[in-house]
Design a protein around this motif. Structure first.
Motif, PDB file in Angstrom:
ATOM      1  N   GLN A 102      48.358  42.656  32.843  1.00 37.94           N
ATOM      2  CA  GLN A 102      46.428  42.918  32.850  1.00 37.94           C
ATOM      3  C   GLN A 102      46.989  41.596  32.118  1.00 37.94           C
ATOM      4  O   GLN A 102      45.491  39.666  32.794  1.00 37.94           O
ATOM      5  CB  GLN A 102      46.687  43.492  32.099  1.00 37.94           C
TER       6      GLN A 102
ATOM      7  N   LEU B 280      38.932  42.056  38.145  1.00 36.22           N
ATOM      8  CA  LEU B 280      38.411  41.842  36.829  1.00 36.22           C
ATOM      9  C   LEU B 280      39.181  41.118  35.497  1.00 36.22           C
ATOM     10  O   LEU B 280      38.552  40.254  35.024  1.00 36.22           O
ATOM     11  CB  LEU B 280      37.949  43.307  35.902  1.00 36.22           C
TER      12      LEU B 280
ATOM     13  N   ALA C 146      42.190  50.327  43.438  1.00 35.60           N
ATOM     14  CA  ALA C 146      41.983  50.496  42.153  1.00 35.60           C
ATOM     15  C   ALA C 146      42.329  49.589  41.321  1.00 35.60           C
ATOM     16  O   ALA C 146      42.285  48.322  40.863  1.00 35.60           O
ATOM     17  CB  ALA C 146      42.572  51.723  41.033  1.00 35.60           C
TER      18      ALA C 146
ATOM     19  N   SER D 226      40.545  45.914  39.336  1.00 36.29           N
ATOM     20  CA  SER D 226      40.822  45.768  38.147  1.00 36.29           C
ATOM     21  C   SER D 226      41.181  44.576  38.378  1.00 36.29           C
ATOM     22  O   SER D 226      41.227  43.452  36.989  1.00 36.29           O
ATOM     23  CB  SER D 226      42.384  47.090  37.417  1.00 36.29           C
TER      24      SER D 226
ATOM     25  N   SER E 188      39.480  45.412  32.680  1.00 38.29           N
ATOM     26  CA  SER E 188      40.228  45.720  33.707  1.00 38.29           C
ATOM     27  C   SER E 188      41.012  46.872  33.592  1.00 38.29           C
ATOM     28  O   SER E 188      41.164  47.666  34.118  1.00 38.29           O
ATOM     29  CB  SER E 188      40.905  44.445  34.191  1.00 38.29           C
ATOM     30  N   VAL E 189      41.554  46.817  32.233  1.00 38.50           N
ATOM     31  CA  VAL E 189      42.376  47.965  31.497  1.00 38.50           C
ATOM     32  C   VAL E 189      41.664  49.209  31.343  1.00 38.50           C
ATOM     33  O   VAL E 189      42.177  50.352  31.941  1.00 38.50           O
ATOM     34  CB  VAL E 189      42.909  47.936  30.183  1.00 38.50           C
ATOM     35  N   THR E 190      40.336  49.198  30.854  1.00 41.23           N
ATOM     36  CA  THR E 190      39.765  50.165  30.740  1.00 41.23           C
ATOM     37  C   THR E 190      39.504  50.897  32.538  1.00 41.23           C
ATOM     38  O   THR E 190      39.754  52.242  32.930  1.00 41.23           O
ATOM     39  CB  THR E 190      37.895  50.317  30.428  1.00 41.23           C
ATOM     40  N   PHE E 191      39.540  50.095  33.317  1.00 40.78           N
ATOM     41  CA  PHE E 191      39.234  50.437  34.966  1.00 40.78           C
ATOM     42  C   PHE E 191      39.942  51.174  35.503  1.00 40.78           C
ATOM     43  O   PHE E 191      40.222  52.308  35.623  1.00 40.78           O
ATOM     44  CB  PHE E 191      38.374  49.773  35.109  1.00 40.78           C
ATOM     45  N   LEU E 192      40.988  50.267  35.069  1.00 41.33           N
ATOM     46  CA  LEU E 192      42.654  50.765  35.676  1.00 41.33           C
ATOM     47  C   LEU E 192      43.612  52.070  35.024  1.00 41.33           C
ATOM     48  O   LEU E 192      43.255  52.939  35.407  1.00 41.33           O
ATOM     49  CB  LEU E 192      43.854  50.018  35.744  1.00 41.33           C
ATOM     50  N   THR E 193      42.678  52.288  33.767  1.00 43.87           N
ATOM     51  CA  THR E 193      43.465  53.196  32.663  1.00 43.87           C
ATOM     52  C   THR E 193      42.757  54.736  32.593  1.00 43.87           C
ATOM     53  O   THR E 193      43.471  55.805  33.003  1.00 43.87           O
ATOM     54  CB  THR E 193      44.342  53.400  31.681  1.00 43.87           C
TER      55      THR E 193
ATOM     56  N   VAL F 118      31.359  47.932  37.462  1.00 44.91           N
ATOM     57  CA  VAL F 118      32.464  49.014  37.196  1.00 44.91           C
ATOM     58  C   VAL F 118      31.415  50.353  36.766  1.00 44.91           C
ATOM     59  O   VAL F 118      32.033  51.614  37.835  1.00 44.91           O
ATOM     60  CB  VAL F 118      32.888  48.905  35.374  1.00 44.91           C
TER      61      VAL F 118
ATOM     62  N   SER G 264      43.230  39.455  42.147  1.00 40.61           N
ATOM     63  CA  SER G 264      43.101  41.325  43.341  1.00 40.61           C
ATOM     64  C   SER G 264      43.995  40.880  43.915  1.00 40.61           C
ATOM     65  O   SER G 264      44.683  42.360  44.609  1.00 40.61           O
ATOM     66  CB  SER G 264      42.119  41.635  43.524  1.00 40.61           C
TER      67      SER G 264
END
Lengths: 655, 248
Positions: A381, A538, A531, A535, A366-371, A495, A415
């Motif tokens: 998160q 996730l 987004a 995230s 969720s962090v890699t997706f958002l950031t 993702v 979410s």
């Protein structure tokens, strides 16, 4: 009146502490252009060393003060500048935030490793004797040394700092350097030295604040300094990070109002137990929503930032076809070996560890997706993960719902909260957004998660085996591994699909340039909410997965410090890619497990390692694992091209 | 390579790059003391990069830059600035968050000395009365043209040895451009060597005695200003032809 004074006066030392920190934050921001999350850690380091010298080594107070404050404070500031912040490209505000965060996470974890464990009790006061009552306010409100030194010191510091910044030429140069170090250099001013001086001054202020305010608390604990930091951030935000007297005023107000309200409110009420502890965060949220100066916070101010080179492309996209085939084959072979090992010979202790790693991987995804994909920084998160876990747990308790079905509903709840958070902070960018998510995380930590109806108190509650089918709850059973593996695989696949689809392209465009994306018709507001929603889902799935693995859901599992650590950890390994999340998840648990074999004082080292790793984010925003991958790919490519005697690909010119 | 005293600025085989992206390829030219040179070329030819390499903002990856005969390659921008080279960057060249007066003080204190500070400020305000009116306003609230005046006031009051002016006329009204060029001519009369980076070929060639035309980061022409116009026309012609080919 007498009663009001009686309640309000004890709030003054707290208010002064907040004020001093708030002024320090504004000073650092005004003179270096960095919103230094690590400020609290600097203060804590000075206080810790001071107390350690006086308590454990019986140094005289003045000698300890010189060593811990006059020397350590500026040295820390100079180190921060020289090793970290100087290397960050002036336009990269995310790198500045993440570097500050890794200091906030890393330093308090590092100190016990260096100086040994144990809380330090009873820090001596440097100025007035804290216990002595010097005079009474009104009829019988005692004013002791703690109050006197707090007020005296706050006023003195405010005056000195304002004079330095507004009335001296050095102050003028510092403010100019904060806006654009390069422009200042063109005037013939040694701007790096001016900035280094600013960091030294800021470090000294942090050190003084840390030591002088230490007697307010009974023990020197990192936790207190972080709480202090948040209240100070709220006060600084109210002043739009601009005016130091205003920041100080709000700091004092937050302290005094909290303690006064504490005196008047009945201890059993909702207001006392939930709203009061959250008061600084509510102030912070209010400031972020209503202070217009904060909306452009942390944005690049340097007109010459285009001198910095652009970011390199990710390794996976730069590698050639042949090497790509080798890497892919290797990946599938490794994956197959991993699954077979987990189901056959893996010792139970390590199977548990790796299972936990997979649950973390989903949260980190969720962090890699958002950031990484959307370019938004969220410090909530772990909170989102917690929301899902508690939702699933409560649904199981009250409705007898299957925990797996509850997990899906919990992810939906997470979410939803993430979406609301995104809507509330639509007008905020970069630093403002980070602060908003931090405030939300703290609100949940203090006011929601510990509530009886949510978690059954701070201890949390245990999962019951009849909530889950197939014996999933057994911690090192293969069933859990299969579940976690499937969830992780589905999340990774999802993702990647989103990243490659229209939404992914919109988000990538938005990360690259909001203005440019808006120009080609991307609805920024909607994409941002989307987004956050994805995230949040996730993080929620990961949270419930982690809850099953832990078999207990407790508020401590999902506090804001974990959120900060999550960002730091993911950034270390590679925030831009899906693999980065998995490397981070597995890396964290393996490191923690390995440290189990090490001496006790090294237990906290895992976070230090990741914090150190995140510090390289300044130079390599793609993450160190990603950086090494690219280097190795380039090396392998050179070997291959030599074998085929093919010409190396030409470097293309700048268009 | 002439190292005589009359050379104010000399670039010798200078290459430069932004990370992996190379921007300059073996650029060489020199400027005589007290003269003016125009740095011409289409968008993205490397004009601003040359200016940045000269002032030290972007380190040269190879080659040498000499200011007044001494090698400044690899020196920090502030050290080069103290040798009497002044670089007015493209676009915004003032500190937004500081007041107009603070911007001027920052510059004069270093270059005119603390004692001459008040006199220098007075001269700047006398030359540009508008700045006197707005001395306490934040420079960020000034219009683009007014910000350019602040930059000009700095170099007019304390003329530098070498002035590198990057697109000073960009985005300004024609009458303001006249003022800017009048100021540049004024600075030159007082002995400053000028390096004028410009898109408006006629303006620059009217001021300069020699010219450099850049194309794709290399020198396409270096010589008297009179010969630059023809080369510039060829360069633009080549560019429009390749643009046409790309769009097909």
């Amino acid at each position: 009146m007498e009663q009001l004074l009686g309640f309000a006066v004890p709030g003054i030392p707290y208010g002064c502490a907040y004020a001093v920190f708030a002024v320090g934050l504004v000073l650092t921001y005004q003179t270096t252009g960095v919103f230094n999350f690590g400020y609290g850690a600097q203060a804590y380091a000075s206080a810790f060393v001071f107390a350690w010298l006086v308590d454990d080594h019986a140094w005289p107070t003045w000698a300890a003060f010189v060593c811990a404050v006059a020397i350590l404070g500026p040295v820390l500031g100079l180190l921060f500048d020289r090793l970290l912040f100087r290397r960050i490209p002036s336009a990269n505000s995310t790198a500045k935030i993440v570097t500050g965060l890794s200091l906030l996470v890393g330093i308090p974890a590092l100190l016990p490793v260096v100086f040994g464990n144990g809380n330090l009790v009873g820090v001596p006061s440097v100025v007035f004797n804290p216990g002595t009552v010097y005079f009474h306010l009104g009829a019988d409100v005692p004013v002791n040394g703690t109050y006197l030194s707090a007020v005296l010191f706050t006023v003195a510091m405010l005056v000195v700092v304002v004079l330095l910044l507004r009335a001296t030429h050095l102050g003028l140069e510092m403010r100019a350097a904060a806006e654009s170090s390069r422009l200042l250099e063109l005037e013939g001013v040694d701007a790096p030295r001016v900035t280094a001086t600013a960091w030294a001054v800021s470090g000294l202020m942090a050190g003084i604040a840390g030591v002088l305010l230490a007697p307010t608390e009974v023990t020197v604990q990192a936790q207190d300094y972080v709480t202090l930091m948040v209240a100070a951030i709220a006060a600084a935000a109210c002043a739009a990070l601009r005016s130091m007297p205003v920041a100080a005023l709000f700091g004092v107000l937050i302290g005094v109002v909290s303690l006064t309200a504490q005196g008047y409110l009945p201890t059993s009420s909702f207001w006392y137990s939930a709203v009061l502890p959250a008061f600084p965060f509510i102030v912070l949220v209010g400031a972020l929503l209503f202070v217009p100066g904060l909306r452009r916070l942390g944005q690049a101010t340097d007109p010459l930032s285009s001198v910095d080179p652009p970011l390199p492309p990710p390794a996976a996209r730069a590698r050639g076809r042949e090497i790509d085939r080798i890497v892919r084959t290797g990946f599938w072979a490794l994956l197959f070996a991993f699954v077979v090992s987990m189901l056959t010979w893996m010792p139970p202790a390590w199977e548990t560890v790796l299972n936990q790693g997979m649950a973390y991987s989903v949260i980190f995804l969720s962090v890699t997706f958002l950031t990484g994909t959307a370019g938004q920084l969220s410090l909530a998160q772990a909170t989102l993960a917690g929301i899902a876990a508690f939702t699933a747990g409560q649904l199981a308790i009250h409705l007898g719902l299957d925990f797996l079905a509850g997990a899906v509903l919990g992810a939906l709840a997470a979410s939803l909260v993430a979406g609301l958070l995104a809507v509330a902070s639509l007008r905020l960018r970069g630093l403002g957004l980070a602060l908003m998510t931090l405030a939300a995380a703290l609100l949940f930590d203090v006011a929601v998660f510990p509530a009886q109806a949510v978690s059954g108190g701070t201890g949390g509650f245990a999962l019951e085996s009849h909530w889950l089918p197939l014996g999933l709850l057994s911690a090192n059973g293969h069933a859990y591994f299969v579940l976690a593996f499937l969830v992780l695989a589905v999340c990774v696949g999802g993702v990647r699909l989103v990243q490659r689809g229209t939404i992914g392209r919109f988000l990538t465009a938005m990360r690259g340039s909001e203005l440019g994306a808006a120009g080609v018709g991307v609805d920024l507001a909607w994409q941002r909410v989307l987004a956050f929603v994805l995230s949040g889902a996730l993080a929620g799935l990961g949270g419930t997965l982690l809850a099953i693995q832990q078999t207990v859901i407790a508020p401590g599992e999902f506090n804001y410090q974990l959120s900060l650590a999550f960002v730091v950890i993911v950034v270390t390994t590679g925030v831009g890619t899906v693999e980065g999340a998995i490397q981070a998840g597995i890396g964290l648990v393996v490191l923690e497990q390995l440290l189990q074999y090490a001496p006790g004082r090294l237990q906290g080292l895992a976070f230090v390692v990741f914090a150190l790793g995140a510090l390289t984010y300044a130079a390599h925003p793609e993450g160190i694992v990603e950086l090494e991958k690219r280097r190795w790919t380039e090396r392998a490519e050179r070997v291959l091209s030599r074998r085929h005697r093919a010409p190396a690909p030409a470097v293309t010119g700048r268009s | 390579m002439s190292h005589d005293d009359r050379t104010a600025l000399e670039l010798d085989d200078v290459c430069a790059a932004y990370g992996p992206y190379r921007a300059l390829f073996a650029v060489s030219f020199s400027v005589e003391k007290g003269s003016a040179i125009a740095l011409l070329g289409p968008n993205g030819a490397g004009k601003s990069t040359v200016a940045r390499v000269v002032s030290g903002l972007l380190p040269a990856s190879s080659g040498h830059v000499r200011v007044g005969g001494s090698d400044v390659t690899g020196k920090a921008p502030w050290a080069i600035a103290r040798m009497g080279l002044s670089h007015v960057p493209e676009g915004r060249g003032v500190f937004d968050s500081l007041s107009v007066e603070e911007n001027l003080v920052l510059s004069f204190r270093r270059r005119a000395g603390r004692r001459n500070l008040a006199a220098s400020l007075e001269r700047a305000y006398a030359r540009f009365p508008l700045l006197a009116e707005r001395r306490h306003d934040r420079a960020g609230t000034l219009s683009g043209g007014q910000q350019r005046l602040v930059s000009l006031a700095k170099v007019l009051v304390v003329p530098p040895g070498v002035l590198v002016a990057d697109e000073l006329s960009l985005g300004l009204a024609p009458s303001v451009v006249d003022d800017v060029y009048a100021a540049l001519a004024d600075v030159r009369r007082r002995g400053t060597t000028l390096v004028v980076v410009e898109q408006q070929v006629d303006r620059a060639l009217g001021l300069a005695s020699s010219a450099v035309v850049l194309e794709h980061g290399s020198v396409a022409y270096f010589g008297p200003a009179s010969g630059a116009r023809a080369v510039m026309a060829q360069v633009l012609e080549r560019r429009s032809r390749s643009d046409g080919a790309n769009s097909l």
